[in-house]
Design a protein around this motif. Structure first.
Motif, PDB file in Angstrom:
ATOM      1  N   TRP A 307      -4.537  -4.063  -5.343  1.00 30.59           N
ATOM      2  CA  TRP A 307      -3.232  -4.667  -5.577  1.00 30.59           C
ATOM      3  C   TRP A 307      -2.183  -4.270  -4.542  1.00 30.59           C
ATOM      4  CZ3 TRP A 307       1.714  -2.876  -6.919  1.00 30.59           C
ATOM      5  CH2 TRP A 307       2.614  -3.876  -7.297  1.00 30.59           C
ATOM      6  N   ARG A 310      -2.191  -6.047  -1.097  1.00 34.08           N
ATOM      7  CA  ARG A 310      -1.832  -7.457  -1.253  1.00 34.08           C
ATOM      8  C   ARG A 310      -0.341  -7.622  -1.527  1.00 34.08           C
ATOM      9  NH1 ARG A 310      -6.888  -6.970  -1.694  1.00 34.08           N
ATOM     10  NH2 ARG A 310      -8.332  -8.711  -1.335  1.00 34.08           N
ATOM     11  N   HIS A 311       0.219  -6.718  -2.288  1.00 26.37           N
ATOM     12  CA  HIS A 311       1.659  -6.750  -2.518  1.00 26.37           C
ATOM     13  C   HIS A 311       2.408  -6.523  -1.204  1.00 26.37           C
ATOM     14  CE1 HIS A 311       5.646  -5.265  -3.772  1.00 26.37           C
ATOM     15  NE2 HIS A 311       5.488  -6.057  -4.827  1.00 26.37           N
ATOM     16  N   ALA A 312       1.900  -5.598  -0.383  1.00 27.30           N
ATOM     17  CA  ALA A 312       2.530  -5.337   0.909  1.00 27.30           C
ATOM     18  C   ALA A 312       2.437  -6.549   1.829  1.00 27.30           C
ATOM     19  CB  ALA A 312       1.877  -4.123   1.568  1.00 27.30           C
ATOM     20  N   ARG A 314       2.227  -9.710   0.935  1.00 30.77           N
ATOM     21  CA  ARG A 314       3.083 -10.802   0.440  1.00 30.77           C
ATOM     22  C   ARG A 314       4.562 -10.520   0.661  1.00 30.77           C
ATOM     23  NH1 ARG A 314      -0.343 -10.507  -4.104  1.00 30.77           N
ATOM     24  NH2 ARG A 314       1.331  -9.417  -5.221  1.00 30.77           N
ATOM     25  N   ASN A 315       4.968  -9.267   0.491  1.00 29.94           N
ATOM     26  CA  ASN A 315       6.388  -8.935   0.487  1.00 29.94           C
ATOM     27  C   ASN A 315       6.853  -8.177   1.728  1.00 29.94           C
ATOM     28  OD1 ASN A 315       7.244  -9.654  -2.489  1.00 29.94           O
ATOM     29  ND2 ASN A 315       5.268  -8.602  -2.639  1.00 29.94           N
ATOM     30  N   GLY A 316       5.932  -7.915   2.639  1.00 28.13           N
ATOM     31  CA  GLY A 316       6.282  -7.153   3.825  1.00 28.13           C
ATOM     32  C   GLY A 316       5.991  -5.675   3.635  1.00 28.13           C
ATOM     33  N   SER A 318       6.306  -1.856   3.717  1.00 32.49           N
ATOM     34  CA  SER A 318       7.409  -0.894   3.770  1.00 32.49           C
ATOM     35  C   SER A 318       6.865   0.497   3.487  1.00 32.49           C
ATOM     36  CB  SER A 318       8.484  -1.238   2.730  1.00 32.49           C
ATOM     37  OG  SER A 318       8.050  -0.918   1.427  1.00 32.49           O
ATOM     38  N   HIS A 321       5.499   1.404   0.018  1.00 35.34           N
ATOM     39  CA  HIS A 321       4.122   1.116  -0.383  1.00 35.34           C
ATOM     40  C   HIS A 321       3.216   2.336  -0.207  1.00 35.34           C
ATOM     41  CE1 HIS A 321       5.377  -3.181   0.190  1.00 35.34           C
ATOM     42  NE2 HIS A 321       4.681  -3.278  -0.924  1.00 35.34           N
TER      43      HIS A 321
END
Length: 436
Positions: A307, A310-312, A314-316, A318, A321
């Motif tokens: 997860w 994939r979150h990184a 999608r959202n860039g 940082s 993370h």
């Protein structure tokens, strides 16, 4: 439009077909990632089997907890000393030859551990296991830079590292079960742990030599157009192409900073994974029950490794993370000892395990973004080798703290403190690395 060198770019199928990029990456993933994951699964089982063998081996060899922790940690010393040279050899001979050599030798050393006769032999073999495996994990990270554009690497590293969670889960089950083979063919249970987990590496080595291409140009599963697309895409990425010896990467201030920052991640991970079977046994679990119960935290780890990258993406990406999960891991480690009741303690350990591992794929995308070629191989190896000294520290300090205090809280406070320091430092320094 013309290139800076004055030559007009070729207009071929690779540039005209808009679907060639996704198709190429899917084909690479289908052919390479299952093999990389299987190799890492076996490697991680061979690292962690020592935590299950400990349940019987300590008494069999007459070792204290601290002495056994020292022996187990010598793996990281061998790893530290030989990792950068191993990765530079990889650049010269190619992944196919070098990874098959690594697997064959670490499998043989693991089997030899099953016939340990003395503490001194245990110490020597654990050191040699680190020497044998040196270069595998950073080698894969370097090889991924040859096959995937930067935007896809964190997810691929996450997928690759899921194998470590699966390995811990599988190792938990087979570690407890193998201990119960005590007496079969004249071997003790702890001996079966090493023999049965070392054999798969030896058996897989010839397959790796046959199956794994060393470079995209050698990949039979890619068409010429797909190879051209990959080469042009990677060449267009803004990474540092350093001149001179690859060893100069070891003196790069960014490499040294990342190496220091990385120490906290393996320190927390190995401290927890080394200590977890002992904590669960303290709940009153048998060997087999211990093995099955320890599957659960690694399911949480696998979900987190899937997860967070994939979150990184999608959202860039940082620094949060990386540092956010570390701080959560520190909190839950301490709470796992403080709260009453076996079930809440174990639930918090599950969250701690997932949090400690979750930020690592995003962390490894940072050096891959700033280094290229042999300098990337040397730099990644240096970061991993220095950082993995955290494992050396964890497997020495955690049992020593426990022996000295008799408290389970004290080792967890130590691990939590290290995670907090590393997490805060990452949050402050990583965003500034590009300006150095």
């Amino acid at each position: 439009m013309r290139h800076a060198g004055g030559a007009a770019p070729d207009i071929g199928p690779a540039t005209l077909n808009p679907d060639i990029g996704p198709a190429t990456l899917k084909r690479i993933t289908r052919h390479l990632m299952p093999l990389f994951c299987l190799m890492y699964l076996i490697a991680y089982i061979d690292r962690q089997n020592v935590s299950y063998a400990k349940l019987e081996m300590v008494g069999a060899l007459g070792l204290t907890e601290a002495a056994y922790g020292l022996g187990a940690s010598l793996f990281f010393l061998g790893y530290f000393l030989f990792e950068a040279p191993a990765n530079l050899i990889l650049v010269r001979v190619g992944a196919r030859v070098w990874f098959s050599r690594i697997m064959g030798t670490w499998g043989l050393v693991t089997i030899a551990l099953g016939f340990t006769q003395s503490p001194a032999m245990f110490f020597v073999l654990r050191f040699l296991l680190g020497v044998a495996e040196a270069g595998f994990f950073p080698g894969v990270l370097y090889v991924l830079t040859l096959w995937y554009p930067q935007a896809h690497r964190a997810r691929m590293i996450g997928a690759f590292m899921i194998a470590s969670a699966v390995a811990n889960a599988v190792g938990s089950v087979i570690g407890g079960a193998l201990l119960d083979l005590d007496g079969l063919l004249g071997l003790a249970g702890w001996q079966w742990v090493f023999v049965a987990t070392g054999a798969p590496a030896v058996l897989l080595a010839p397959y790796v030599l046959w199956r794994l291409p060393s470079h995209p140009e050698q990949a039979r599963f890619l068409t010429p157009d797909q190879k051209a697309w990959l080469a042009s895409t990677l060449a267009a990425e803004p990474r540092q192409q350093a001149e001179g010896s690859p060893w100069r990467a070891l003196l790069d201030i960014r490499v040294m900073a990342l190496a220091g920052l990385y120490v906290g991640l393996p320190l927390g991970a190995y401290g927890l994974s080394y200590w977890l079977p002992t904590l669960v046994k303290g709940f009153g679990a048998s060997n087999v029950q211990n093995g099955f119960i320890n599957v659960i935290p690694w399911v949480f780890v696998a979900l987190a490794l899937w997860w967070v990258p994939r979150h990184a993406a999608r959202n860039g990406v940082s620094a949060w993370h990386i540092s956010g999960p570390m701080l959560l891991g520190a909190l839950t480690l301490v709470l796992s000892v403080v709260v009453p009741g076996a079930a809440p303690k174990f639930a918090l350990l599950c969250v701690a395990a997932a949090a400690i591992f979750a930020g690592q794929p995003v962390f490894w995308s940072v050096p891959q973004k700033i280094l290229a070629g042999p300098h990337a191989a040397a730099g990644i190896a240096a970061i991993n080798s220095v950082g993995n000294l955290g494992g050396f520290v964890a497997q020495n300090v955690v049992p020593r703290i426990y022996d000295a205090t008799g408290s389970q809280l004290a080792p967890m406070l130590f691990l939590a403190g290290c995670l907090i320091i590393a997490g805060v430092s990452i949050q402050v320094l990583v965003p500034r690395l590009a300006d150095w």
